[in-house]
Design a protein around this motif. Structure first.
Motif, PDB file in Angstrom:
ATOM      1  N   ARG A 212       0.737  -1.172   0.008  1.00  0.00           N
ATOM      2  CA  ARG A 212      -0.056   0.026   0.005  1.00  0.00           C
ATOM      3  C   ARG A 212       0.840   1.346  -0.064  1.00  0.00           C
ATOM      4  NH1 ARG A 212      -5.148  -0.785   4.219  1.00  0.00           N
ATOM      5  NH2 ARG A 212      -6.139  -2.442   2.966  1.00  0.00           N
ATOM      6  N   ALA A 213       2.079   1.275   0.736  1.00  0.00           N
ATOM      7  CA  ALA A 213       2.809   2.513   0.740  1.00  0.00           C
ATOM      8  C   ALA A 213       3.400   2.770  -0.433  1.00  0.00           C
ATOM      9  CB  ALA A 213       3.941   2.357   1.761  1.00  0.00           C
ATOM     10  N   ALA A 214       3.980   1.708  -1.341  1.00  0.00           N
ATOM     11  CA  ALA A 214       4.520   1.690  -2.252  1.00  0.00           C
ATOM     12  C   ALA A 214       3.576   2.456  -3.549  1.00  0.00           C
ATOM     13  CB  ALA A 214       5.054   0.362  -3.132  1.00  0.00           C
ATOM     14  N   LEU A 215       2.347   1.692  -3.673  1.00  0.00           N
ATOM     15  CA  LEU A 215       1.434   2.246  -4.414  1.00  0.00           C
ATOM     16  C   LEU A 215       0.777   3.610  -4.305  1.00  0.00           C
ATOM     17  CD1 LEU A 215      -0.930  -1.061  -4.793  1.00  0.00           C
ATOM     18  CD2 LEU A 215       0.737  -0.130  -6.447  1.00  0.00           C
ATOM     19  N   ARG A 216       1.091   4.115  -2.963  1.00  0.00           N
ATOM     20  CA  ARG A 216       0.397   5.629  -2.507  1.00  0.00           C
ATOM     21  C   ARG A 216       1.508   6.452  -3.367  1.00  0.00           C
ATOM     22  NH1 ARG A 216      -1.180   3.304   2.614  1.00  0.00           N
ATOM     23  NH2 ARG A 216      -3.447   3.722   2.857  1.00  0.00           N
ATOM     24  N   ILE A 217       2.775   6.184  -3.281  1.00  0.00           N
ATOM     25  CA  ILE A 217       3.922   6.814  -3.987  1.00  0.00           C
ATOM     26  C   ILE A 217       3.759   6.895  -5.538  1.00  0.00           C
ATOM     27  CG2 ILE A 217       6.458   6.884  -4.220  1.00  0.00           C
ATOM     28  CD1 ILE A 217       6.920   5.574  -1.700  1.00  0.00           C
ATOM     29  N   VAL A 218       3.476   5.722  -6.051  1.00  0.00           N
ATOM     30  CA  VAL A 218       3.351   5.635  -7.471  1.00  0.00           C
ATOM     31  C   VAL A 218       1.871   6.328  -7.866  1.00  0.00           C
ATOM     32  CG1 VAL A 218       2.438   3.974  -9.461  1.00  0.00           C
ATOM     33  CG2 VAL A 218       4.275   3.050  -7.556  1.00  0.00           C
ATOM     34  N   ALA A 219       0.941   6.297  -6.964  1.00  0.00           N
ATOM     35  CA  ALA A 219      -0.596   7.117  -7.259  1.00  0.00           C
ATOM     36  C   ALA A 219      -0.121   8.740  -7.391  1.00  0.00           C
ATOM     37  CB  ALA A 219      -1.546   6.823  -6.216  1.00  0.00           C
ATOM     38  N   CYS A 223      -0.173  11.254 -10.497  1.00  0.00           N
ATOM     39  CA  CYS A 223      -1.378  12.125 -10.370  1.00  0.00           C
ATOM     40  C   CYS A 223      -2.930  11.519 -10.490  1.00  0.00           C
ATOM     41  CB  CYS A 223      -1.156  13.191 -11.133  1.00  0.00           C
ATOM     42  SG  CYS A 223       0.096  14.381 -11.206  1.00  0.00           S
ATOM     43  N   VAL A 224      -2.864  10.302  -9.703  1.00  0.00           N
ATOM     44  CA  VAL A 224      -4.184   9.504  -9.753  1.00  0.00           C
ATOM     45  C   VAL A 224      -4.335   9.493  -8.231  1.00  0.00           C
ATOM     46  CG1 VAL A 224      -4.017   8.803 -11.772  1.00  0.00           C
ATOM     47  CG2 VAL A 224      -3.264   7.401 -10.093  1.00  0.00           C
ATOM     48  N   SER A 225      -5.512   9.016  -7.926  1.00  0.00           N
ATOM     49  CA  SER A 225      -5.914   8.687  -6.462  1.00  0.00           C
ATOM     50  C   SER A 225      -5.444   7.165  -6.131  1.00  0.00           C
ATOM     51  CB  SER A 225      -7.301   8.848  -6.146  1.00  0.00           C
ATOM     52  OG  SER A 225      -8.254   8.191  -6.978  1.00  0.00           O
ATOM     53  N   HIS A 226      -4.988   6.891  -4.890  1.00  0.00           N
ATOM     54  CA  HIS A 226      -4.488   5.548  -4.636  1.00  0.00           C
ATOM     55  C   HIS A 226      -5.823   4.767  -4.692  1.00  0.00           C
ATOM     56  CE1 HIS A 226      -4.297   2.434  -1.628  1.00  0.00           C
ATOM     57  NE2 HIS A 226      -3.194   2.069  -2.142  1.00  0.00           N
ATOM     58  N   LEU A 245     -10.494  12.013  -5.600  1.00  0.00           N
ATOM     59  CA  LEU A 245     -11.147  12.064  -7.041  1.00  0.00           C
ATOM     60  C   LEU A 245     -10.936  13.491  -7.682  1.00  0.00           C
ATOM     61  CD1 LEU A 245     -14.194   9.702  -6.819  1.00  0.00           C
ATOM     62  CD2 LEU A 245     -11.837   9.145  -8.055  1.00  0.00           C
ATOM     63  N   LEU A 246     -11.397  14.442  -6.693  1.00  0.00           N
ATOM     64  CA  LEU A 246     -11.176  16.008  -7.293  1.00  0.00           C
ATOM     65  C   LEU A 246      -9.991  16.229  -7.786  1.00  0.00           C
ATOM     66  CD1 LEU A 246     -13.173  17.830  -4.522  1.00  0.00           C
ATOM     67  CD2 LEU A 246     -13.940  17.470  -6.890  1.00  0.00           C
ATOM     68  N   ASP A 247      -8.888  15.895  -7.076  1.00  0.00           N
ATOM     69  CA  ASP A 247      -7.268  16.374  -7.802  1.00  0.00           C
ATOM     70  C   ASP A 247      -7.052  15.502  -8.884  1.00  0.00           C
ATOM     71  OD1 ASP A 247      -6.855  17.874  -5.647  1.00  0.00           O
ATOM     72  OD2 ASP A 247      -6.013  16.441  -4.466  1.00  0.00           O
ATOM     73  N   TYR A 252      -7.097  15.174 -15.124  1.00  0.00           N
ATOM     74  CA  TYR A 252      -7.733  14.610 -16.404  1.00  0.00           C
ATOM     75  C   TYR A 252      -8.139  15.670 -17.232  1.00  0.00           C
ATOM     76  CZ  TYR A 252      -7.524   9.879 -14.483  1.00  0.00           C
ATOM     77  OH  TYR A 252      -7.119   8.723 -13.810  1.00  0.00           O
ATOM     78  N   ARG A 253      -8.830  16.746 -16.461  1.00  0.00           N
ATOM     79  CA  ARG A 253      -9.263  17.962 -17.348  1.00  0.00           C
ATOM     80  C   ARG A 253      -8.246  18.749 -17.968  1.00  0.00           C
ATOM     81  NH1 ARG A 253     -13.050  18.054 -12.899  1.00  0.00           N
ATOM     82  NH2 ARG A 253     -15.143  17.639 -13.480  1.00  0.00           N
ATOM     83  N   MET A 254      -6.966  18.801 -17.178  1.00  0.00           N
ATOM     84  CA  MET A 254      -5.931  19.391 -17.715  1.00  0.00           C
ATOM     85  C   MET A 254      -5.558  18.694 -19.299  1.00  0.00           C
ATOM     86  SD  MET A 254      -3.871  20.429 -14.435  1.00  0.00           S
ATOM     87  CE  MET A 254      -2.510  21.273 -15.398  1.00  0.00           C
ATOM     88  N   LEU A 255      -5.632  17.360 -19.070  1.00  0.00           N
ATOM     89  CA  LEU A 255      -5.001  16.462 -20.093  1.00  0.00           C
ATOM     90  C   LEU A 255      -5.995  16.624 -21.287  1.00  0.00           C
ATOM     91  CD1 LEU A 255      -4.053  13.007 -18.188  1.00  0.00           C
ATOM     92  CD2 LEU A 255      -2.582  14.909 -19.190  1.00  0.00           C
ATOM     93  N   GLN A 256      -7.359  16.858 -20.933  1.00  0.00           N
ATOM     94  CA  GLN A 256      -8.485  16.975 -22.078  1.00  0.00           C
ATOM     95  C   GLN A 256      -7.749  18.521 -22.929  1.00  0.00           C
ATOM     96  OE1 GLN A 256     -11.976  16.847 -20.173  1.00  0.00           O
ATOM     97  NE2 GLN A 256     -12.067  14.554 -20.242  1.00  0.00           N
ATOM     98  N   VAL A 257      -7.785  19.552 -21.920  1.00  0.00           N
ATOM     99  CA  VAL A 257      -7.422  20.598 -22.707  1.00  0.00           C
ATOM    100  C   VAL A 257      -6.108  20.845 -23.451  1.00  0.00           C
ATOM    101  CG1 VAL A 257      -6.610  23.131 -22.141  1.00  0.00           C
ATOM    102  CG2 VAL A 257      -8.553  21.988 -20.808  1.00  0.00           C
ATOM    103  N   TRP A 258      -4.971  20.080 -22.909  1.00  0.00           N
ATOM    104  CA  TRP A 258      -3.733  19.699 -23.552  1.00  0.00           C
ATOM    105  C   TRP A 258      -3.889  18.941 -24.668  1.00  0.00           C
ATOM    106  CZ3 TRP A 258      -1.654  14.697 -24.158  1.00  0.00           C
ATOM    107  CH2 TRP A 258      -0.251  14.482 -24.841  1.00  0.00           C
ATOM    108  N   LEU A 259      -4.720  17.937 -24.943  1.00  0.00           N
ATOM    109  CA  LEU A 259      -4.893  17.025 -26.065  1.00  0.00           C
ATOM    110  C   LEU A 259      -5.839  18.099 -27.203  1.00  0.00           C
ATOM    111  CD1 LEU A 259      -4.510  14.398 -27.250  1.00  0.00           C
ATOM    112  CD2 LEU A 259      -6.740  13.583 -26.613  1.00  0.00           C
TER     113      LEU A 259
END
Length: 372
Positions: A212-219, A223-226, A245-247, A252-259
Motif C-alpha cells: 500500500r505504501a509503495a502504491l501510494r507513492i506511485v499514485a 497524479c491519480v488517487s490511490h 477524485l477531485l485532484d 484529467y481535465r488538464m489533459l483534455q485541454v492539452w489534447l
C-alpha cells in the motif's frame, strides 16, 4: 451541420490503416504515458477520406541518436534559433525491423508531435511514468521474492529421520530412502542427521502495508488517487475518496485541454481545407467548433442538480459551465431539447413536466406536559 456530418464521417476512418479517431486518441494517450510522446504524420491524397489521413508514427522511428550542434538537431528533432521544431529525422521503418533502413527528413508542418514540455527548447517527451519507475521496480522485486518464498514454503518437502540410539552398530549407515506421496516427496536422511529448517511464513504481515505504501507513492507520481490505482478502498471514507477524485479529475481535465489545444483543434483546421477541396464541405460553411471533454457524475446526482440550480438562481454560475463539467456543450443540448419538443409536438405529445406532489412534513409529537 454539413461540417459536423463530414467531420464525423471522416473520423470513422481517418488513418492510413483505416482506424477511427477514437483509436488515434487512445494511441496518443497511451504512447504519451509510455514513451512520453506520440507522433502522427499528415498524408494527403485522393485515396483518403476528404483527401487527408493520419499515419501513426512509432516514437522509436525518431532517431534519438542523431545530434548535430551545427544544424541544431537534438535527438532527431531539427530546431530553429528559437527552439521551434523545423523538421523531424525519421527512420523509414522501425529500428529493430530487418532489412535496410534509411533516414528521411520530414518538415515539421507535416507532423503532429504530442508531448508535455517541462523545459525550454525541449525536443522530446518524458514518459509520464518516469517519476515512479524506480518504485515500481522495487515493488516488483519485492513481490517476486514474496511469491518465490511462498511457493517454496507451499512445496516444502518432508524428511525422514532415524536416531542413532534406535539402531545397532551395524545399522549406523542406515538410510530409509525417499518416499513419495502424490506430489510431495519425503527425503530420507542418513542416520543421526536431523533437518533444521527455518520457520518461513510468507507473505507475512508486512506485505500488505508495504504494498500500500509503495502504491501510494506511485499514485502520487501519476497524479491519480490511490483508490483508483489499486482498486483498494478498504481504508478510505467518503471524504477522502472525494478529495482524491477531485485532484485526479482536475488532472484529467488538464489533459483534455492539452489534447484539444495540441492535437484536435489543429487537426480540425488542417482537415477543413481538405474537406472543402474534396467537395464534402462547401466554402460557404464557416464553422466555429467547440470542444468538450467527458465529465463525471458524483454518487448523489440529485444533490449536484440542486446545487447547480441554486448557483444559477444566485447568478454565480452559468449553464455553459455546468454542462461543460458533464462533458456537454450548451448549444448542442439546447438544440437537442428544441428538436425533441418539435418532434413531440408533431406527434401530439405534451412534454410539459408533471408537477410532483409535495410530501407533507410529519407532525411533531407533543410532550405529555404540553398535552396536559
Amino acid at each position: 451541420s454539413a461540417v459536423e456530418e463530414a467531420w464525423n464521417w471522416w473520423c470513422g476512418s481517418c488513418t492510413t490503416d483505416g482506424r477511427t479517431l477514437l483509436d488515434v486518441l487512445w494511441s496518443a494517450i497511451g504512447q504519451a504515458a509510455q514513451d512520453g510522446e506520440a507522433l502522427f504524420r499528415k498524408v494527403r491524397g485522393p485515396q483518403w477520406r476528404c483527401g487527408l489521413a493520419l499515419e501513426p508514427v512509432d516514437p522509436d522511428r525518431l532517431d534519438h541518436t542523431l545530434n548535430d550542434v551545427s544544424k541544431r538537431i537534438v535527438m532527431g528533432v531539427e530546431q530553429d534559433q528559437w527552439g521551434k521544431a523545423v523538421a523531424y529525422h525519421l527512420w523509414t521503418q522501425h529500428p529493430d525491423s530487418p532489412g535496410e533502413k534509411k533516414r528521411e527528413r520530414v518538415l515539421a508542418d507535416q507532423i503532429y508531435h504530442l508531448f508535455r514540455p517541462q523545459a525550454s527548447r525541449q525536443s522530446r517527451g518524458i514518459p509520464w511514468s518516469a517519476p515512479v519507475m524506480l518504485t515500481l521496480a522495487l515493488l516488483g522485486k519485492y513481490w517476486e521474492a514474496e511469491v518465490a518464498t511462498a511457493a517454496h514454503e507451499a512445496g516444502r518437502a518432508g524428511f525422514l529421520e532415524t536416531h542413532l540410539d534406535q539402531l545397532g552398530e551395524r545399522d549406523s549407515a542406515f538410510n530409509p530412502g525417499d518416499m513419495t506421496f502424490g506430489e510431495t516427496t519425503y527425503y530420507g536422511l542418513p542416520a543421526g542427521v536431523t533437518a533444521n529448517l527455518p520457520d518461513v511464513k510468507h507473505p507475512n504481515a508486512a506485505f500488505d502495508p508495504f504494498t500500500r505504501a509503495a502504491l501510494r507513492i506511485v499514485a502520487s507520481g501519476l497524479c491519480v488517487s490511490h483508490a483508483s490505482l489499486s482498486n483498494d478502498r478498504g481504508d478510505a471514507n467518503y471524504g477522502s475518496q472525494r478529495g482524491g477524485l477531485l485532484d485526479e479529475r482536475d488532472n484529467y481535465r488538464m489533459l483534455q485541454v492539452w489534447l484539444i489545444q495540441s492535437f484536435l483543434s489543429p487537426l480540425f483546421w488542417d482537415w477543413l481545407p481538405c474537406a472543402r477541396f474534396s467537395g464534402k464541405v462547401t466554402y460557404a460553411d464557416d464553422p466555429k467548433p467547440s470542444w468538450a471533454g467527458r465529465g463525471w457524475d458524483w454518487i448523489s446526482p440529485k444533490d449536484d442538480i440542486a446545487a447547480a440550480v441554486q448557483a444559477l438562481n444566485a447568478k454565480i454560475e452559468t449553464r455553459t459551465n455546468i454542462l461543460a463539467q458533464k462533458g456537454l456543450v450548451f448549444r448542442d443540448v439546447m438544440q437537442t431539447i428544441a428538436d425533441e419538443d418539435e418532434f413531440a409536438e408533431s406527434l401530439g405529445i405534451d412534454l410539459t413536466p408533471v408537477p410532483q406532489a409535495s410530501t407533507p412534513a410529519p407532525a411533531k409529537e407533543k410532550d405529555d406536559d404540553s398535552a396536559e
